[in-house]
Design a protein around this motif. Structure first.
Motif, mmCIF file in Angstrom:
data_model
loop_
_atom_site.group_PDB
_atom_site.id
_atom_site.type_symbol
_atom_site.label_atom_id
_atom_site.label_comp_id
_atom_site.label_asym_id
_atom_site.label_seq_id
_atom_site.Cartn_x
_atom_site.Cartn_y
_atom_site.Cartn_z
ATOM 1 N N ASP A 1 0.838 -1.382 -0.133
ATOM 2 C CA ASP A 1 -0.073 0.125 -0.049
ATOM 3 C C ASP A 1 0.787 1.141 -0.092
ATOM 4 O O ASP A 1 0.432 2.331 -0.559
ATOM 5 N N ARG A 2 2.024 1.195 0.583
ATOM 6 C CA ARG A 2 2.838 2.259 0.865
ATOM 7 C C ARG A 2 3.624 2.764 -0.609
ATOM 8 O O ARG A 2 3.828 3.873 -0.974
ATOM 9 N N VAL A 3 3.965 1.590 -1.390
ATOM 10 C CA VAL A 3 4.998 1.734 -2.289
ATOM 11 C C VAL A 3 4.201 1.670 -3.655
ATOM 12 O O VAL A 3 4.086 0.338 -4.109
ATOM 13 N N PRO A 4 3.904 2.760 -4.496
ATOM 14 C CA PRO A 4 3.386 2.540 -5.561
ATOM 15 C C PRO A 4 4.462 1.861 -6.738
ATOM 16 O O PRO A 4 5.641 2.413 -6.488
ATOM 17 N N GLY A 5 3.994 1.039 -7.525
ATOM 18 C CA GLY A 5 4.970 0.593 -8.403
ATOM 19 C C GLY A 5 5.955 -0.552 -7.894
ATOM 20 O O GLY A 5 6.768 -0.895 -8.349
ATOM 21 N N LEU B 1 -0.700 -7.552 -6.948
ATOM 22 C CA LEU B 1 0.183 -6.964 -7.763
ATOM 23 C C LEU B 1 0.268 -7.829 -9.187
ATOM 24 O O LEU B 1 0.260 -9.035 -9.147
ATOM 25 N N LEU C 1 10.298 6.985 -2.964
ATOM 26 C CA LEU C 1 9.009 7.644 -3.233
ATOM 27 C C LEU C 1 8.868 9.143 -3.550
ATOM 28 O O LEU C 1 7.939 9.616 -4.423
ATOM 29 N N ALA D 1 9.504 8.746 -7.582
ATOM 30 C CA ALA D 1 8.283 8.521 -8.095
ATOM 31 C C ALA D 1 7.382 9.701 -8.120
ATOM 32 O O ALA D 1 6.793 9.792 -9.173
ATOM 33 N N SER D 2 7.250 10.493 -7.289
ATOM 34 C CA SER D 2 6.378 11.602 -7.109
ATOM 35 C C SER D 2 6.864 12.639 -8.235
ATOM 36 O O SER D 2 5.880 13.270 -8.942
ATOM 37 N N GLU E 1 2.714 9.496 -12.193
ATOM 38 C CA GLU E 1 2.007 8.376 -12.081
ATOM 39 C C GLU E 1 2.548 7.217 -12.851
ATOM 40 O O GLU E 1 2.787 7.446 -14.256
ATOM 41 N N ASN E 2 3.028 6.186 -12.668
ATOM 42 C CA ASN E 2 3.154 5.004 -13.032
ATOM 43 C C ASN E 2 4.697 4.979 -13.842
ATOM 44 O O ASN E 2 4.806 4.287 -14.879
ATOM 45 N N ARG F 1 9.308 2.086 -10.894
ATOM 46 C CA ARG F 1 9.129 0.749 -10.243
ATOM 47 C C ARG F 1 10.209 0.502 -9.040
ATOM 48 O O ARG F 1 11.293 0.849 -9.468
#
Length: 349
Positions: free
Chosen positions: A22-26, A52, A195, A198-199, A203-204, A207
Protein backbone atom coordinates in the motif's frame (compact mmCIF):
# COMPACT_ATOMS: atom_id res chain seq x y z
CA UNK A 1 7.49 -34.45 11.54
CA UNK A 2 10.97 -33.54 12.75
CA UNK A 3 13.36 -31.26 10.96
CA UNK A 4 14.26 -27.66 10.38
CA UNK A 5 11.00 -25.73 10.59
CA UNK A 6 10.07 -22.19 9.60
CA UNK A 7 6.98 -21.05 11.51
CA UNK A 8 5.25 -17.93 10.22
CA UNK A 9 2.88 -15.71 12.18
CA UNK A 10 0.44 -15.42 9.29
CA UNK A 11 -1.39 -12.30 10.47
CA UNK A 12 1.74 -10.33 11.29
CA UNK A 13 3.53 -11.36 8.08
CA UNK A 14 0.58 -10.60 5.81
CA UNK A 15 0.00 -7.26 7.54
CA UNK A 16 3.62 -6.35 6.82
CA UNK A 17 3.31 -7.33 3.15
CA UNK A 18 0.07 -5.39 2.75
CA UNK A 19 1.50 -2.28 4.43
CA UNK A 20 4.45 -2.19 2.05
CA UNK A 21 2.29 -2.86 -1.01
CA UNK A 22 0.00 0.00 0.00
CA UNK A 23 2.85 2.37 0.76
CA UNK A 24 5.01 1.78 -2.31
CA UNK A 25 3.42 2.52 -5.69
CA UNK A 26 5.02 0.51 -8.46
CA UNK A 27 6.22 -2.23 -6.10
CA UNK A 28 7.61 -5.28 -7.94
CA UNK A 29 8.25 -8.26 -5.64
CA UNK A 30 11.36 -10.33 -6.30
CA UNK A 31 11.19 -14.13 -6.01
CA UNK A 32 14.45 -15.84 -6.88
CA UNK A 33 16.88 -18.50 -5.68
CA UNK A 34 15.29 -20.48 -2.86
CA UNK A 35 12.38 -18.05 -2.64
CA UNK A 36 13.88 -16.44 0.49
CA UNK A 37 13.20 -19.71 2.30
CA UNK A 38 9.47 -19.70 1.50
CA UNK A 39 9.78 -21.29 -1.95
CA UNK A 40 9.13 -19.68 -5.34
CA UNK A 41 5.53 -20.93 -5.76
CA UNK A 42 4.57 -19.52 -2.36
CA UNK A 43 5.95 -16.07 -3.20
CA UNK A 44 4.23 -16.11 -6.59
CA UNK A 45 0.92 -16.84 -4.88
CA UNK A 46 1.53 -14.16 -2.24
CA UNK A 47 2.25 -11.62 -4.99
CA UNK A 48 -1.06 -12.50 -6.63
CA UNK A 49 -2.79 -12.27 -3.25
CA UNK A 50 -1.48 -8.69 -2.88
CA UNK A 51 -3.08 -7.82 -6.21
CA UNK A 52 0.27 -7.00 -7.83
CA UNK A 53 0.53 -7.67 -11.55
CA UNK A 54 4.31 -7.99 -11.98
CA UNK A 55 6.80 -10.38 -10.37
CA UNK A 56 10.58 -10.47 -10.88
CA UNK A 57 12.57 -13.71 -10.90
CA UNK A 58 16.26 -14.38 -11.42
CA UNK A 59 16.49 -16.85 -14.28
CA UNK A 60 14.48 -18.40 -17.14
CA UNK A 61 14.21 -21.61 -15.09
CA UNK A 62 12.66 -19.68 -12.20
CA UNK A 63 10.21 -18.03 -14.58
CA UNK A 64 9.08 -21.50 -15.68
CA UNK A 65 8.80 -22.66 -12.05
CA UNK A 66 6.31 -19.94 -11.07
CA UNK A 67 4.30 -19.86 -14.30
CA UNK A 68 1.39 -21.94 -12.97
CA UNK A 69 1.26 -19.93 -9.75
CA UNK A 70 1.16 -16.40 -11.18
CA UNK A 71 -0.83 -15.01 -14.08
CA UNK A 72 0.74 -11.57 -14.43
CA UNK A 73 3.90 -10.26 -16.07
CA UNK A 74 7.20 -11.94 -15.18
CA UNK A 75 10.50 -10.06 -15.31
CA UNK A 76 13.69 -12.11 -15.69
CA UNK A 77 16.50 -10.22 -13.98
CA UNK A 78 19.49 -12.17 -15.29
CA UNK A 79 20.64 -10.54 -18.54
CA UNK A 80 19.19 -12.19 -21.62
CA UNK A 81 21.46 -14.70 -23.37
CA UNK A 82 21.04 -15.35 -27.08
CA UNK A 83 22.67 -18.79 -26.73
CA UNK A 84 20.13 -20.03 -24.20
CA UNK A 85 17.19 -21.66 -26.04
CA UNK A 86 14.93 -21.26 -22.98
CA UNK A 87 15.72 -17.55 -22.84
CA UNK A 88 14.98 -17.20 -26.56
CA UNK A 89 11.66 -19.01 -26.15
CA UNK A 90 10.66 -16.83 -23.22
CA UNK A 91 11.56 -13.65 -25.08
CA UNK A 92 8.69 -14.57 -27.43
CA UNK A 93 6.26 -14.97 -24.51
CA UNK A 94 3.98 -11.90 -24.24
CA UNK A 95 3.91 -12.28 -20.43
CA UNK A 96 7.71 -12.19 -20.06
CA UNK A 97 9.93 -9.12 -19.84
CA UNK A 98 13.61 -9.84 -20.42
CA UNK A 99 16.53 -7.77 -19.16
CA UNK A 100 19.09 -6.65 -21.74
CA UNK A 101 22.55 -5.43 -20.80
CA UNK A 102 24.38 -5.53 -24.15
CA UNK A 103 23.73 -3.57 -27.35
CA UNK A 104 24.38 -6.66 -29.49
CA UNK A 105 21.50 -8.47 -27.77
CA UNK A 106 19.10 -5.65 -28.62
CA UNK A 107 19.81 -6.26 -32.29
CA UNK A 108 19.29 -10.02 -31.95
CA UNK A 109 16.02 -9.54 -30.09
CA UNK A 110 14.80 -7.05 -32.66
CA UNK A 111 15.24 -9.71 -35.34
CA UNK A 112 13.65 -12.67 -33.52
CA UNK A 113 10.50 -12.44 -35.59
CA UNK A 114 6.92 -12.56 -34.35
CA UNK A 115 5.63 -10.11 -31.77
CA UNK A 116 7.99 -7.46 -30.49
CA UNK A 117 9.87 -8.71 -27.40
CA UNK A 118 9.31 -6.84 -24.15
CA UNK A 119 12.61 -5.64 -22.71
CA UNK A 120 14.12 -3.77 -19.80
CA UNK A 121 17.37 -2.01 -20.61
CA UNK A 122 19.91 -2.29 -17.79
CA UNK A 123 22.10 0.71 -17.08
CA UNK A 124 25.55 0.02 -15.64
CA UNK A 125 25.88 1.38 -12.10
CA UNK A 126 28.83 1.61 -9.71
CA UNK A 127 28.20 -2.07 -8.92
CA UNK A 128 29.97 -2.80 -12.24
CA UNK A 129 28.01 -6.01 -12.73
CA UNK A 130 25.70 -5.79 -15.77
CA UNK A 131 24.46 -3.00 -18.01
CA UNK A 132 25.21 -0.41 -20.65
CA UNK A 133 27.72 2.33 -20.02
CA UNK A 134 26.14 5.79 -19.86
CA UNK A 135 27.80 6.81 -23.13
CA UNK A 136 26.22 3.80 -24.90
CA UNK A 137 22.64 4.61 -23.91
CA UNK A 138 21.84 6.77 -27.01
CA UNK A 139 22.30 3.69 -29.23
CA UNK A 140 19.21 2.14 -27.63
CA UNK A 141 17.02 4.57 -29.56
CA UNK A 142 17.94 2.72 -32.76
CA UNK A 143 15.80 -0.25 -31.72
CA UNK A 144 12.81 1.45 -30.12
CA UNK A 145 10.62 0.75 -33.18
CA UNK A 146 11.41 -2.98 -33.05
CA UNK A 147 11.14 -3.67 -29.31
CA UNK A 148 8.67 -2.88 -26.55
CA UNK A 149 10.93 -1.03 -24.13
CA UNK A 150 9.22 -1.48 -20.76
CA UNK A 151 11.72 0.68 -18.97
CA UNK A 152 15.27 1.25 -17.77
CA UNK A 153 16.55 -0.85 -14.88
CA UNK A 154 19.05 0.63 -12.43
CA UNK A 155 20.46 -1.91 -9.95
CA UNK A 156 22.25 0.02 -7.23
CA UNK A 157 24.85 -1.20 -4.72
CA UNK A 158 24.18 -1.80 -1.05
CA UNK A 159 26.45 0.51 0.90
CA UNK A 160 26.58 2.69 4.00
CA UNK A 161 26.63 6.07 2.21
CA UNK A 162 22.95 7.02 2.38
CA UNK A 163 23.25 9.70 -0.31
CA UNK A 164 25.20 7.69 -2.89
CA UNK A 165 22.34 5.64 -4.30
CA UNK A 166 19.99 8.61 -4.49
CA UNK A 167 22.53 10.69 -6.43
CA UNK A 168 23.49 7.83 -8.75
CA UNK A 169 19.85 6.91 -9.39
CA UNK A 170 19.03 10.49 -10.28
CA UNK A 171 22.02 10.90 -12.59
CA UNK A 172 21.56 7.65 -14.49
CA UNK A 173 17.80 8.03 -14.59
CA UNK A 174 18.05 11.42 -16.25
CA UNK A 175 20.55 10.11 -18.81
CA UNK A 176 18.27 7.19 -19.69
CA UNK A 177 15.12 9.29 -19.98
CA UNK A 178 16.91 11.63 -22.39
CA UNK A 179 17.15 8.66 -24.78
CA UNK A 180 13.80 6.89 -24.33
CA UNK A 181 10.98 8.13 -22.13
CA UNK A 182 10.13 4.92 -20.27
CA UNK A 183 9.61 3.98 -16.61
CA UNK A 184 12.65 3.73 -14.34
CA UNK A 185 12.99 0.47 -12.40
CA UNK A 186 15.18 0.56 -9.29
CA UNK A 187 16.75 -1.95 -6.92
CA UNK A 188 18.25 -0.97 -3.52
CA UNK A 189 17.02 2.60 -3.62
CA UNK A 190 15.89 3.57 -0.08
CA UNK A 191 12.12 3.62 0.06
CA UNK A 192 11.83 7.30 0.99
CA UNK A 193 14.16 8.30 -1.85
CA UNK A 194 12.18 6.13 -4.23
CA UNK A 195 8.88 7.68 -3.14
CA UNK A 196 10.28 11.18 -3.70
CA UNK A 197 11.55 10.22 -7.16
CA UNK A 198 8.29 8.47 -8.09
CA UNK A 199 6.42 11.64 -7.13
CA UNK A 200 8.67 13.74 -9.39
CA UNK A 201 8.41 11.33 -12.31
CA UNK A 202 4.63 11.08 -12.19
CA UNK A 203 2.11 8.25 -11.98
CA UNK A 204 3.25 4.83 -13.23
CA UNK A 205 6.69 6.15 -14.22
CA UNK A 206 8.73 4.34 -11.55
CA UNK A 207 9.06 0.81 -10.18
CA UNK A 208 10.84 -0.47 -7.09
CA UNK A 209 11.97 -4.09 -7.03
CA UNK A 210 12.01 -5.48 -3.51
CA UNK A 211 12.98 -8.88 -2.15
CA UNK A 212 14.58 -9.06 1.30
CA UNK A 213 12.80 -6.00 2.72
CA UNK A 214 9.46 -7.33 1.53
CA UNK A 215 9.61 -11.01 2.41
CA UNK A 216 11.98 -10.87 5.41
CA UNK A 217 11.31 -7.34 6.64
CA UNK A 218 9.19 -8.41 9.64
CA UNK A 219 11.53 -10.78 11.50
CA UNK A 220 9.22 -11.00 14.51
CA UNK A 221 6.77 -12.90 12.27
CA UNK A 222 9.33 -15.60 11.46
CA UNK A 223 10.70 -18.29 13.78
CA UNK A 224 13.08 -21.10 12.88
CA UNK A 225 13.41 -24.18 15.08
CA UNK A 226 15.22 -27.50 14.95
CA UNK A 227 14.30 -30.79 16.59
CA UNK A 228 16.48 -32.56 19.15
CA UNK A 229 17.03 -36.02 17.66
CA UNK A 230 19.30 -37.64 20.27
CA UNK A 231 21.24 -36.82 23.44
CA UNK A 232 24.32 -38.79 24.55
CA UNK A 233 26.47 -38.28 27.68
CA UNK A 234 30.18 -38.06 26.98
CA UNK A 235 33.37 -38.05 29.05
CA UNK A 236 36.38 -35.86 28.47
CA UNK A 237 38.70 -37.47 25.92
CA UNK A 238 36.03 -39.67 24.32
CA UNK A 239 35.87 -39.26 20.58
CA UNK A 240 32.92 -37.85 18.68
CA UNK A 241 31.56 -37.79 15.15
CA UNK A 242 32.92 -38.51 11.70
CA UNK A 243 36.24 -36.90 12.52
CA UNK A 244 36.62 -38.53 15.95
CA UNK A 245 37.69 -35.39 17.73
CA UNK A 246 38.16 -35.84 21.50
CA UNK A 247 35.72 -34.10 23.82
CA UNK A 248 37.36 -31.27 25.76
CA UNK A 249 35.22 -31.81 28.87
CA UNK A 250 32.50 -33.97 30.36
CA UNK A 251 29.08 -33.19 28.96
CA UNK A 252 26.63 -34.21 26.28
CA UNK A 253 26.48 -34.65 22.54
CA UNK A 254 23.18 -33.16 21.38
CA UNK A 255 22.12 -34.29 17.90
CA UNK A 256 19.80 -31.79 16.22
CA UNK A 257 18.01 -31.63 12.88
CA UNK A 258 19.44 -29.39 10.18
CA UNK A 259 22.67 -29.74 8.24
CA UNK A 260 24.40 -28.60 5.10
CA UNK A 261 21.41 -29.69 2.98
CA UNK A 262 19.38 -27.11 4.92
CA UNK A 263 22.02 -24.39 4.68
CA UNK A 264 23.34 -24.88 8.24
CA UNK A 265 27.01 -23.95 8.42
CA UNK A 266 26.90 -22.28 5.01
CA UNK A 267 27.43 -18.53 4.97
CA UNK A 268 27.97 -15.88 2.33
CA UNK A 269 31.18 -13.84 2.74
CA UNK A 270 30.70 -10.71 4.83
CA UNK A 271 31.97 -7.26 3.97
CA UNK A 272 33.85 -6.95 7.31
CA UNK A 273 34.20 -3.23 6.80
CA UNK A 274 35.27 -2.18 10.29
CA UNK A 275 38.42 -3.07 12.21
CA UNK A 276 36.28 -4.75 14.87
CA UNK A 277 34.38 -6.89 12.35
CA UNK A 278 37.64 -7.93 10.71
CA UNK A 279 39.06 -8.92 14.09
CA UNK A 280 35.96 -11.00 14.82
CA UNK A 281 36.24 -12.70 11.43
CA UNK A 282 39.91 -13.44 12.06
CA UNK A 283 39.23 -14.86 15.54
CA UNK A 284 36.30 -16.95 14.32
CA UNK A 285 38.35 -18.29 11.42
CA UNK A 286 41.12 -19.30 13.81
CA UNK A 287 38.62 -21.17 15.99
CA UNK A 288 37.19 -22.97 12.97
CA UNK A 289 40.69 -23.94 11.83
CA UNK A 290 41.27 -25.45 15.27
CA UNK A 291 38.07 -27.47 15.02
CA UNK A 292 35.85 -25.16 17.05
CA UNK A 293 32.94 -23.24 15.61
CA UNK A 294 29.95 -21.69 17.31
CA UNK A 295 26.70 -23.10 15.99
CA UNK A 296 23.50 -21.16 15.24
CA UNK A 297 21.57 -23.38 17.70
CA UNK A 298 20.50 -21.98 21.07
CA UNK A 299 20.10 -24.09 24.21
CA UNK A 300 19.03 -22.36 27.43
CA UNK A 301 19.66 -18.91 26.02
CA UNK A 302 23.18 -19.50 24.65
CA UNK A 303 24.59 -20.48 21.28
CA UNK A 304 26.33 -23.85 21.56
CA UNK A 305 29.49 -25.16 19.92
CA UNK A 306 29.49 -27.60 17.04
CA UNK A 307 31.23 -30.88 17.87
CA UNK A 308 32.36 -30.96 14.22
CA UNK A 309 31.18 -29.51 10.91
CA UNK A 310 27.46 -30.11 10.26
CA UNK A 311 26.43 -33.34 8.56
CA UNK A 312 24.08 -33.26 5.60
CA UNK A 313 20.79 -33.36 7.54
CA UNK A 314 21.82 -33.17 11.18
CA UNK A 315 24.38 -31.48 13.39
CA UNK A 316 26.25 -32.49 16.54
CA UNK A 317 26.52 -29.99 19.37
CA UNK A 318 28.60 -30.14 22.54
CA UNK A 319 26.94 -29.19 25.81
CA UNK A 320 28.94 -28.93 29.07
CA UNK A 321 27.90 -31.14 31.98
CA UNK A 322 26.82 -28.15 34.12
CA UNK A 323 23.93 -27.51 31.70
CA UNK A 324 20.82 -29.66 31.78
CA UNK A 325 20.45 -31.23 28.34
CA UNK A 326 17.26 -30.89 26.31
CA UNK A 327 14.97 -33.86 25.74
CA UNK A 328 14.59 -35.76 22.51
CA UNK A 329 11.78 -34.11 20.58
CA UNK A 330 12.36 -30.63 22.02
CA UNK A 331 12.44 -27.72 19.57
CA UNK A 332 15.47 -25.41 19.70
CA UNK A 333 15.74 -21.89 18.26
CA UNK A 334 18.21 -21.69 15.37
CA UNK A 335 19.43 -18.65 13.43
CA UNK A 336 19.58 -19.18 9.68
CA UNK A 337 19.92 -17.00 6.61
CA UNK A 338 16.63 -17.46 4.81
CA UNK A 339 18.25 -16.68 1.47
CA UNK A 340 20.28 -19.90 1.65
CA UNK A 341 18.07 -22.04 3.90
CA UNK A 342 16.02 -25.06 2.86
CA UNK A 343 13.37 -25.88 5.43
CA UNK A 344 11.91 -29.33 6.00
CA UNK A 345 8.56 -27.71 6.66
CA UNK A 346 7.01 -24.25 6.52
CA UNK A 347 4.08 -23.71 8.88
CA UNK A 348 1.60 -20.83 8.97
CA UNK A 349 0.01 -20.24 12.37
Amino acid sequence: MTGLTLTIDSTRWHDHLRALADRVPGLVPVAKGNGYGFGLPRLAEETKRLGLKTLAVGTPAEAAAIREHFDGDVVILLPWEANDPHAVEQARDPRVIVTVSRLTDLEILANLGGDRPRVLIEVLTSMRRHGLEEEDLPAVATWREHLDIEGWTIHLPMRGDKDHNRVEADQLGRAALDVVDAPLWFSHLPTNDYLAMASRLGENRARLRMGTTLWLGEPSALKTTATVLDVHPIKRGERVGYWQRPAQTDGYVVVVSGGTANGIGLEAPTSAKTLKSRAVSFATGALEAAGRALSPYTILGEKRWFAEPPHMQSSLLILPSKVDPPNVGDELPVDVRNTIATFDQVLFV
